[in-house]
Design an enzyme around this catalytic site. Structure first.
Site, short mmCIF file in Angstrom:
data_model
loop_
_atom_site.label_atom_id
_atom_site.label_comp_id
_atom_site.label_asym_id
_atom_site.label_seq_id
_atom_site.Cartn_x
_atom_site.Cartn_y
_atom_site.Cartn_z
CG ASP A 13 -1.87 -1.19 1.21
OD1 ASP A 13 -2.20 -1.67 0.11
OD2 ASP A 13 -2.24 -1.65 2.30
CG HIS A 41 -2.01 -1.92 -7.03
ND1 HIS A 41 -1.11 -2.46 -7.89
CD2 HIS A 41 -1.73 -2.47 -5.81
CE1 HIS A 41 -0.32 -3.31 -7.23
NE2 HIS A 41 -0.69 -3.33 -5.97
P1 GDP Z 1 -0.77 0.41 -3.56
O1 GDP Z 1 -1.36 -0.88 -3.10
O2 GDP Z 1 0.70 0.47 -3.33
O3 GDP Z 1 -1.12 0.76 -4.98
O4 GDP Z 1 -1.40 1.53 -2.62
P2 GDP Z 1 -2.95 1.65 -2.19
O5 GDP Z 1 -3.73 2.15 -3.33
O6 GDP Z 1 -3.42 0.41 -1.53
O7 GDP Z 1 -2.84 2.71 -1.03
C1 GDP Z 1 -2.33 3.99 -1.23
C2 GDP Z 1 -3.40 4.99 -0.81
O8 GDP Z 1 -2.81 6.27 -0.68
C3 GDP Z 1 -4.49 5.16 -1.84
O9 GDP Z 1 -5.67 5.52 -1.19
C4 GDP Z 1 -3.97 6.33 -2.70
O10 GDP Z 1 -5.01 7.02 -3.35
C5 GDP Z 1 -3.34 7.17 -1.65
N1 GDP Z 1 -2.18 7.97 -2.07
C6 GDP Z 1 -1.21 7.66 -2.95
N2 GDP Z 1 -0.26 8.62 -2.96
C7 GDP Z 1 -0.65 9.55 -2.07
C8 GDP Z 1 -0.08 10.77 -1.60
O11 GDP Z 1 1.00 11.18 -1.99
N3 GDP Z 1 -0.78 11.46 -0.65
C9 GDP Z 1 -1.97 11.02 -0.15
N4 GDP Z 1 -2.57 11.76 0.77
N5 GDP Z 1 -2.54 9.88 -0.57
C10 GDP Z 1 -1.87 9.15 -1.50
P1 IMO Z 2 -0.91 -4.12 -2.29
O1 IMO Z 2 -0.46 -4.66 -3.62
C1 IMO Z 2 -1.01 -4.57 2.03
C2 IMO Z 2 -1.10 -8.66 3.62
C3 IMO Z 2 -2.36 -9.09 4.31
C4 IMO Z 2 -1.79 -10.10 5.30
C5 IMO Z 2 -0.68 -10.76 4.49
C6 IMO Z 2 -1.08 -12.07 3.81
O2 IMO Z 2 -2.20 -3.42 -2.34
O3 IMO Z 2 0.19 -3.35 -1.64
P2 IMO Z 2 -2.64 -12.73 1.76
O4 IMO Z 2 -4.00 -12.27 1.36
O5 IMO Z 2 -1.57 -12.48 0.75
O6 IMO Z 2 -2.64 -14.14 2.24
O7 IMO Z 2 -2.28 -11.86 3.08
O8 IMO Z 2 -0.30 -9.82 3.51
N1 IMO Z 2 -1.31 -8.14 2.24
C7 IMO Z 2 -1.23 -6.84 1.91
N2 IMO Z 2 -1.05 -5.75 2.69
N3 IMO Z 2 -1.11 -4.45 0.70
C8 IMO Z 2 -1.25 -5.53 -0.09
O9 IMO Z 2 -1.21 -5.47 -1.44
C9 IMO Z 2 -1.38 -6.80 0.52
N4 IMO Z 2 -1.56 -8.05 0.05
C10 IMO Z 2 -1.51 -8.87 1.12
O10 IMO Z 2 -2.99 -8.01 4.96
O11 IMO Z 2 -1.20 -9.42 6.37
MG MG Z 3 -2.88 -1.56 -1.83
#
Ligand code: GDP
Ligand code: IMO
Ligand code: MG
Length: 423
Positions: A13, A41
């Site tokens: 994340d 994502h």
């Molecule tokens: P990913 O799994 O790595 O693609 O990340 P996620 O989408 O799960 O989580 C990132 C969160 O932070 C999302 O809600 C994005 O919209 C938000 N986000 C990404 N970059 C920024 C930033 O620079 N500032 C803020 N405030 N939010 C961000």
């Molecule tokens: P992105 O791509 C954050 C975490 C789960 C759990 C562990 C195992 O959005 O960054 P699983 O479902 O793989 O068996 O879970 O890994 N986890 C993530 N945490 N971002 C993710 O993906 C995750 N994918 C799995 O919360 O702790």
């Molecule tokens: Mg994510």
């Protein structure tokens, strides 16, 4: 062919989806190489938010091909939901979305096995997203899995039945009360498989080999983060794939020599969702503020994310394991308003000061040692240039660059595509 890798350096994340979207115009092919619908994502542009789980984050750009690589595990039901959303937004993915025949399928019973395994663990549960990831990769390495290419074979339903039957007996082995209606789950699954089969299945390693010959550029999109890597993460509280740089080679069939840049993405602080150790976790107002301002809720499960200070020990480790060449720091805007910021620069490990990540980072063994930084109060979200950034933020950035000896090339100051500062 130049292949650049984009990887999360923490516990997922970090903002990978956003940056892949920002960079897609520089590439011909965006390729997911591991993980599955456990990923969420998020992309934000034109006032709309999109969350992708299995589909690569380049899908909103017309000219890029989006490849779901052999290392990915696909749940047709979730995949179909993602396609339905794209349809409703008028995104034409039919020509741009391609799937490796060697990618493995997540069956409904994989999801049930995941649930049964987690329930049986009680307090020791991993905190899995319950998408069937672990059981599917277990079947892959156990050589029992069903692959996308099998869907083109006549006998695939028999293969399916045999595996699903085996899973059912495995589920009954767990001493948990799991209620499910397999018939209903299967009818949804088979419907979704039909939709999946309307897409183009390819021999993706050959496709990438030809792309190499034609001098095409590839951005490999990682899922999860380095500390969730099956080998290098905080085992057993990890996911079931190699999320680190090497995973891109096995998950796409590219050679290490074709990898050029390795982009490492990290948040200016740290988050983790699910169970497992987290040395810099905050249980005070600071942690709550990060969670509130950063909207720290899982994009896949909606669970609250645990928050804490930036952990340079863990970041250093992730940079080494991945061979990161450029860094991208996300969510700097979330730290605006903190009077003092902290970065964990070493650990007190059983009475000894260490700077590397030890085998066990449980709180009984590890106490973070912090360096303090002056915070900044400016709202960063409308800033567009490096030169507008507050001095204290520049100090924070330069400290990290000096410690890691890697340049921070992007500073993200908001979720929108446009809120991205190149340095
Ligand atoms: P990913 O799994 O790595 O693609 O990340 P996620 O989408 O799960 O989580 C990132 C969160 O932070 C999302 O809600 C994005 O919209 C938000 N986000 C990404 N970059 C920024 C930033 O620079 N500032 C803020 N405030 N939010 C961000
Ligand atoms: P992105 O791509 C954050 C975490 C789960 C759990 C562990 C195992 O959005 O960054 P699983 O479902 O793989 O068996 O879970 O890994 N986890 C993530 N945490 N971002 C993710 O993906 C995750 N994918 C799995 O919360 O702790
Ligand atoms: Mg994510």
């Amino acid at each position: 062919m130049a292949v650049d890798l984009l990887l999360g350096l923490q516990w997922g994340d970090e903002g990978k989806g956003k940056i892949v979207d920002v960079l897609t115009s520089n590439y011909n092919i965006i390729a997911r190489f591991q993980g599955g619908p456990n990923a969420g994502h998020t992309l934000v542009f034109n006032g709309l938010k999109h969350v992708l789980h299995t589909i690569p984050s380049g899908i909103f750009h017309e000219n890029a091909k989006n490849l779901v690589g052999n290392g990915v595990v696909i749940d047709p039901v979730i995949f179909k939901k993602e396609l339905d959303k794209l349809d409703s937004q008028g995104v034409d993915y039919k020509k741009s979305l391609i799937i490796s025949r060697k990618a493995h399928l997540i069956l409904p019973t994989h999801r049930l096995l995941d649930a049964a395994s987690e329930a049986s663990k009680g307090k020791a549960k991993i905190g899995s997203t319950l998408k069937g990831i672990g059981p599917t990769y277990m079947d892959k390495t156990g050589r029992n899995g069903i692959r996308i290419g099998d869907l083109e074979m006549e006998n695939w339903k028999q293969k399916y039945r045999n595996l699903a039957n085996k899973h059912q007996s495995m589920i009954s082995f767990y001493d948990v009360d799991l209620q499910y209606d397999l018939e209903e789950l299967e009818s949804e699954f088979f419907e979704a498989v039909k939709i999946l089969k309307s897409l183009e299945f390819i021999d993706s390693e050959e496709y990438l080999h030809q792309a190499e010959k034609a001098n095409k550029s590839v951005l490999a999109e990682g899922a999860q983060g380095s500390l969730l890597d099956i080998d290098f993460g905080t085992y057993p509280f990890v996911t079931s794939s190699n999320t680190t740089a090497a995973g891109a080679c096995t998950g796409l069939g590219i050679s290490p020599g074709s990898v050029q840049e390795v982009f490492g993405i990290f948040k200016a602080y740290t988050t983790r969702v699910g169970s497992g150790p987290f040395p810099t976790e905050l249980f005070d107002e600071n942690g709550k503020t990060m969670a509130r301002i950063g909207c720290e809720f899982g994009a896949t499960t909606g669970r609250p994310r645990r928050c804490g200070w930036l952990d340079l020990v863990a970041l250093r480790y992730a940079c080494q394991v991945n061979g990161v060449t450029q860094l991208m720091m996300m969510k700097a805007d979330v730290l605006s308003g903190f009077k003092t910021l902290k970065i964990c620069t070493s650990y007190n490990y059983k009475g000894e000061v260490i700077e590397h990540l030890p085998y066990n980072i449980d709180s009984e063994n590890v106490e973070p040692i912090y360096t303090e930084f002056e915070g900044w109060s400016e709202d960063l979200t409308a800033m567009e240039k490096d030169s507008s950034l507050p001095v204290s933020l520049i100090n924070y950035i330069e400290f990290l660059e000096n410690e890691l000896k890697i340049p921070i090339k992007i500073v993200s100051v908001g979720p929108d595509r446009k809120q991205t500062i190149f340095r």
